[in-house]
Design a protein around this motif. Structure first.
Motif: not given
Lengths: 242, 223
Positions: A214-235
Motif C-alpha cells: 500500500p502507498a506511503c501515507q503522507a504525514p498528517p498536516s491539517k491544523s485544528n481549525s481545518a479539522v473542525i471545518a471538515e467535521a462541520a461540512v460532513s455534518e
C-alpha cells in the motif's frame, strides 16, 4: 652500454618478481587460500564445521576445493567460485576477508549467528557476486547503497535480520535482479521500483510502503481549525441527505 | 591331423569372440584411440576384443554396461576429437582437460543429451564453439577455457537452464557476450582474456520511481 653486475642482478630480481606476480595473477591461487584462512580466523565456529574440514596443512593443487562449503571453478585449481556456509552456527561479523576470493560469484551465509552491519563497501568486497544470501542472521544497521553497484546480482536475500532504514532507491539499477527478499526486518520507507518482485518479498517490515505494498501515507498536516471545518461540512452533508 | 582340427577350433573360437565384441561404444572409443597419440600409454587397457568398454581404465559405465564417464584429464594425449564421440548416449562426464587435443569440437557432441560436464579446458582446440551444444539440456559444467577457440559465443548456450559453471576464458572468441537466459549468472571471469570479445553491456536503469500523490493527502476540499 654495459650494466654493472649489481644493476644486472637487480634487474633479474625485479623481472623474476614480476613473473612470479603475473603467474599468481593468472592462476589466482595464493589469494584464495589466504581468503579462506582469513575467513576461518575471523569467524567463531562453535560446532567445528570449518575446523574439521578446512585443513590448510596439506597444500596440494586444488586442496581447498575439497573443503566443506567450497565450490571451485575447476577441480584441481584453488579458485573459489561459490562459498556455501549455510546453517553452521557461525558467529561474528561479516567476513571482509572474502574480498580476497577475487573470483567468487556466490555467497551463502544464511542461517547463522552473524551480527554487526553489512559493510558499506560491499561492492568492493563482492564485486562480481551473482547470488548473495545473508538471510536468517542478526545483521543490523542499514542496507548499504553499495549493493546497488553489485551489478551482477541475480539473487539477493536479506530476510530475517534486524536491518533498519530504507531499501536504497538505487536498487532499481540492478538489471539482473530476479530474486529479492527482505521479509522480517525493521525496514521503513518507500520501496524502490524493482521489476518482478512481489509484495511477499517485503512482508513483516512494519514501516515499508509503496508499490507493491500500500502507498506511503503522507504525514498528517491539517491544523485544528481545518479539522473542525471538515467535521462541520460532513455534518451538513449528512443532515441534508437525511 | 589332430593338430589341424585343434587349430581350426581355436580359430573358430577366436572368430566367435570377435563377433560377440561388436559393441557400438567399443567401436567409437577404439576408433578414437587409434586417432590419438598416447605417449604415456594411458589407453593401454582399451582392448577392442572385449564385449564392452566397462573394464577399460578411465571409463565408467552404468549397470547396463553403457559408458557414463570418460576421465582422461592430464593424460598427455594429442590428436583430435572424432565426431563418433557424439554416439555415446549415456555419457554424463567428458573429462579431457589438460591434454594436447587439437582440431575442432565436433558438433555431434550436441547429441550427448545426458551430458552434465564437458571439460575440454587446457588443450589446443580451434574453430568455433558449436551451437549444437545448446541442445544439451542437462549440462551443468561447460569449461572450454585455455584453448584457441574462435568465432562468437552461440546464443543457444543461453537456453541451457542447468548451466552452473561456464568458463570460456583465454581463447580467441569475438563478438558480443550474451547476458540473457542462463548467462545472467555469468560474470567477466567466465569470458576474460578473449581480446576480441566486446565487454558486457548493462541496460540503462529505469526512471527513478517518483512518490505518487495520494488522494487522501489533503482530505475532502472545504466548501
Amino acid at each position: 652500454m654495459v650494466l654493472s653486475s649489481r644493476t644486472f642482478c637487480a634487474h633479474v630480481i625485479i623481472i623474476n618478481f614480476l613473473l612470479l606476480l603475473s603467474c599468481n595473477m593468472v592462476y589466482g591461487t595464493p589469494t584464495d587460500i589466504f581468503c579462506l584462512e582469513s575467513i576461518k580466523k575471523s569467524l567463531e565456529d562453535p560446532y567445528g564445521y570449518l575446523n574439521s574440514s578446512w585443513d590448510f596443512n596439506n597444500n596440494t593443487e586444488g586442496f581447498i576445493c575439497r573443503f566443506t562449503g567450497v565450490e571451485c571453478w575447476h577441480p584441481d585449481e584453488n579458485k573459489v567460485l561459490n562459498l556455501k556456509l549455510s546453517n553452521m552456527g557461525l558467529k561474528g561479523q561479516f567476513p571482509r576477508a572474502i574480498q580476497n576470493c577475487s573470483s567468487l560469484t556466490g555467497l551463502d551465509l544464511s542461517i547463522n549467528k552473524l551480527s554487526g552491519t553489512i559493510p558499506t563497501d560491499i561492492n568492493h568486497i563482492l564485486e562480481y557476486v551473482t547470488t548473495l544470501d545473508l538471510s536468517s542472521n542478526d545483521f543490523s544497521g542499514t542496507i548499504p547503497v553499495g549493493l546497488a553497484n553489485c551489478s551482477y546480482l541475480n539473487s539477493l536475500k536479506l530476510d530475517q535480520n534486524q536491518l533498519t532504514g530504507q531499501i536504497p532507491g538505487q536498487f532499481s539499477t540492478l538489471s539482473r535482479l530476479k530474486v529479492f527478499t527482505v521479509t522480517n526486518n525493521l525496514l521503513t520507507g518507500q520501496i524502490p521500483n524493482l521489476r518482478n518482485i512481489s509484495a511477499d518479498s517485503y512482508a513483516n517490515n512494519p514501516g515499508l510502503c509503496g508499490s507493491p505494498l500500500p502507498a506511503c501515507q503522507a504525514p498528517p498536516s491539517k491544523s485544528n481549525s481545518a479539522v473542525i471545518a471538515e467535521a462541520a461540512v460532513s455534518e451538513f452533508i449528512v443532515c441534508h441527505v437525511n | 591331423m589332430k593338430m589341424g582340427s585343434f587349430l581350426l577350433l581355436v580359430v573358430l573360437a577366436f572368430g566367435l569372440v570377435l563377433n560377440v565384441s561388436a559393441n557400438a561404444e567399443v567401436d567409437v572409443l577404439y576408433a578414437w584411440k587409434t586417432s590419438l597419440v598416447d605417449p604415456n600409454n594411458v589407453l593401454q587397457s582399451w582392448n577392442a576384443s572385449l564385449a564392452n568398454p566397462c573394464t577399460w581404465f578411465h571409463i565408467t559405465c552404468t549397470s547396463d554396461n553403457s559408458v557414463t564417464r570418460i576421465d582422461l584429464g592430464d593424460a598427455n594425449l594429442s590428436g583430435p576429437l572424432i565426431p563418433q564421440l557424439g554416439q555415446l548416449p549415456n555419457l554424463m562426464y567428458l573429462e579431457l582437460f589438460d591434454n594436447n587435443i587439437s582440431g575442432a569440437i565436433p558438433s555431434t557432441l550436441g547429441n550427448l543429451t545426458n551430458l552434465v560436464s564437458l571439460d575440454l579446458f587446457l588443450n589446443r582446440l580451434s574453430g568455433s564453439i558449436p551451437s549444437s551444444l545448446g541442445n544439451l539440456p542437462r549440462l551443468r559444467f561447460l569449461r572450454l577455457n585455455n584453448n584457441s577457440l574462435s568465432g562468437s559465443i552461440p546464443e543457444s548456450l543461453t537456453t541451457i537452464a542447468t548451466l552452473q559453471v561456464l568458463d570460456l576464458s583465454s581463447n580467441n572468441l569475438t563478438g558480443d557476450i550474451p547476458i540473457n537466459g542462463s548467462f545472467a549468472f555469468f560474470t567477466p571471469a567466465s569470458f576474460q582474456n578473449n581480446p576480441g570479445l566486446k565487454p558486457q553491456k548493462f541496460p540503462p536503469p529505469p526512471p527513478m520511481f517518483q512518490i505518487a500523490p495520494t488522494p487522501s493527502a489533503e482530505g475532502p476540499s472545504s466548501p
